[in-house]
Scaffold this active site. Structure first.
Site, short mmCIF file in Angstrom:
data_model
loop_
_atom_site.label_atom_id
_atom_site.label_comp_id
_atom_site.label_asym_id
_atom_site.label_seq_id
_atom_site.Cartn_x
_atom_site.Cartn_y
_atom_site.Cartn_z
N LYS A 43 0.72 -1.19 0.05
CA LYS A 43 0.12 0.00 -0.06
C LYS A 43 0.78 1.28 0.02
O LYS A 43 1.99 1.10 0.06
CB LYS A 43 -0.92 -0.06 1.23
CG LYS A 43 -0.26 0.17 2.50
CD LYS A 43 -1.12 -0.20 3.73
CE LYS A 43 -0.33 0.14 4.92
NZ LYS A 43 -1.08 -0.59 6.24
N TYR A 46 14.15 32.19 1.18
CA TYR A 46 12.96 32.99 1.94
C TYR A 46 13.28 33.60 3.35
O TYR A 46 13.75 32.68 4.04
CB TYR A 46 11.68 32.26 1.56
CG TYR A 46 11.16 31.93 0.54
CD1 TYR A 46 10.72 33.21 -0.42
CD2 TYR A 46 10.99 30.49 0.12
CE1 TYR A 46 10.22 32.67 -1.74
CE2 TYR A 46 10.34 30.29 -1.40
CZ TYR A 46 10.00 31.39 -2.00
OH TYR A 46 9.44 31.16 -3.29
N MET A 106 9.25 24.70 -2.46
CA MET A 106 8.57 23.82 -3.25
C MET A 106 9.19 22.60 -4.20
O MET A 106 9.26 21.75 -4.00
CB MET A 106 7.40 24.62 -4.16
CG MET A 106 6.15 23.53 -4.56
SD MET A 106 5.29 24.56 -5.84
CE MET A 106 4.38 25.41 -4.49
C1 LIG Z 1 -0.27 -1.47 6.72
C2 LIG Z 1 -0.55 -2.73 7.23
C3 LIG Z 1 0.19 -4.08 7.42
C4 LIG Z 1 1.78 -3.81 7.38
O1 LIG Z 1 2.44 -3.09 8.43
P1 LIG Z 1 3.96 -2.93 8.71
O2 LIG Z 1 4.11 -2.24 9.92
O3 LIG Z 1 4.26 -2.06 7.44
O4 LIG Z 1 4.34 -4.44 8.46
C5 LIG Z 1 -0.22 -5.17 7.86
N1 LIG Z 1 -1.69 -5.26 8.18
C6 LIG Z 1 -2.46 -4.15 7.96
C7 LIG Z 1 -4.16 -4.45 7.98
C8 LIG Z 1 -2.08 -3.06 7.41
O5 LIG Z 1 -2.71 -2.00 7.18
#
Ligand SMILES: *Cc1c(COP(=O)(O)O)cnc(C)c1O
Length: 383
Positions: free
Chosen positions: A36, A275, A323
């Protein structure tokens, strides 16, 4: 370099991490690679291709958009599991493509049944249950309804997994809460079994839980941060070291982030850089302008704090991160010139900028820092 910056993914470092994780968990535990957040900033498309070559064949994503990227890259060669969002209109694509998904509320369950019926195909479900995190997951008082639907709609539903997620396994402070969750999950599993519903697999562990609470590994672990070569927290790392009586970090950072000097400037004593007035030159200075800014994911909170490597030396960010640009102090590097390599994360000669040290300066977690790195930066796999 034809671009402002480049991200490299180190395949041998990744293979090392996977070999370590597989050895730790043993052959019976499936290793699901959590990709993800654009594979924690590594770039999901390039990352999953590399991971597949290194022996990974199970991926966990957050939503359908990410599932589609993995599918396009690896087709039916791997299992894809969605842990988060599936919109009603996407359910058809998900079931048609054998993509597995978490179900944590009744409306998704009925949507799955409806769509599976229409397609005359089974939906592959992971029933997520609430054990104490209070985010997603069926509550205890909903379980009877879930059980009855699973029993009645067997021809349209495959009860692949029973799962849950822990609320902060990376910190000893949460020991009591997580321990309670583990017990509750076992009770719920027994309750399903008593009702003649045995899931094919059970899974609950993220990286931290898999190390801090080995009993949570069960049939599958969902590993994000550790596969990228980082620990969930210093506590998890220390717990691992103590269990091994070793002082060596078995993980290797997979990601490097590099850019080049765009321009060099001389600054007089008393002049302000960038800046406002956050940085005043206390001596004659030589400044390198780097074409990286917060729009690329280099946090503004690293203003006057971040470090980069040039010619194997640590250079500090001076003035605020803009930026698209930032300025670093190269006063003591005579040979520094336009187009020289700049390492934002990674190693140059003997020195390294780790993701952790990068985030220590700005109080950000590894996770947040990595996922902020812009998707638009090209990713390249190196050996
Ligand atoms: C993100 C996530 C993981 C993995 O987590 P890590 O700490 O990066 O290993 C596992 N299960 C769920 C449901 C997650 O959302």
């Amino acid at each position: 370099m034809h671009t402002n910056s480049l991200i490299e993914l180190n395949r041998s470092a990744y293979q090392n991490n996977i070999d370590f994780l597989k050895k730790t968990f043993g052959k019976k535990v499936v290793l699901s690679s959590v990709v993800k957040g654009n594979a924690y900033g590594h770039g999901v498309q390039e990352f999953v291709a590399m991971a597949f070559q290194c022996g990974i064949n199970h991926f966990s994503v957050f939503d359908v958009e990410e599932a589609k990227v993995v599918k396009a890259e690896l087709q039916d060669k791997v299992t894809i599991m969605i842990m988060g969002l599936v919109q009603d209109e996407d359910m058809e694509w998900v079931i048609k493509n054998n993509v597995e998904f978490f179900v944590f509320d009744k409306s998704r369950l009925t949507q799955a049944i409806k769509t599976a019926k229409k397609l005359n195909k089974k939906a592959i479900l992971h029933i997520e249950v609430e054990t104490g995190m209070n985010r997603t997951g069926f509550d205890k008082n909903e379980l009877n309804q879930v059980i009855s639907l699973l029993q009645k709609r067997k021809e349209h539903l495959l009860f692949k997994g029973l799962c849950t997620h822990y609320a902060g396994a990376e910190s000893i402070d949460n020991y009591y809460r997580v321990d309670k969750q583990i017990k509750k999950f076992e009770e719920i599993y027994q309750y399903f079994c008593k009702n003649d519903l045995k899931p094919e697999i059970r899974h609950s562990a993220c990286s931290a839980a898999s190390i801090m609470f080995p009993q949570t590994r069960m049939d599958m672990v969902r590993i994000g941060i550790m596969q990228y070569g980082l620990w969930s927290s210093p506590e998890v790392f220390v717990t691992y070291l103590n269990s091994k009586k070793s002082k060596i970090d078995p993980l290797q950072r997979v990601i490097s982030w590099k850019s080049t000097i765009m321009s060099i400037k001389k600054v007089n004593i008393g002049d302000f850089i960038g800046y406002g007035s956050s940085f005043m030159a206390k001596r004659k200075m030589k400044i390198a302008v780097i074409p990286i800014g917060y729009c690329h994911g280099y946090s503004r909170s690293l203003s006057n704090q971040g470090r980069v490597l040039i010619h194997g030396q640590r250079c500090i960010v001076v003035g605020s991160v803009n930026m698209n640009m930032m300025t670093v102090d190269v006063t003591d590097i005579d040979i520094a010139k336009k187009e020289d390599e700049v390492v934002l994360i990674g190693t140059q000669k003997e020195l390294s900028v780790s993701v952790a040290s990068f985030s220590d300066f700005s109080n950000q977690l590894n996770y947040e820092l990595l996922t902020r790195i812009s998707k638009a930066i090209p990713r390249k796999i190196i050996e």
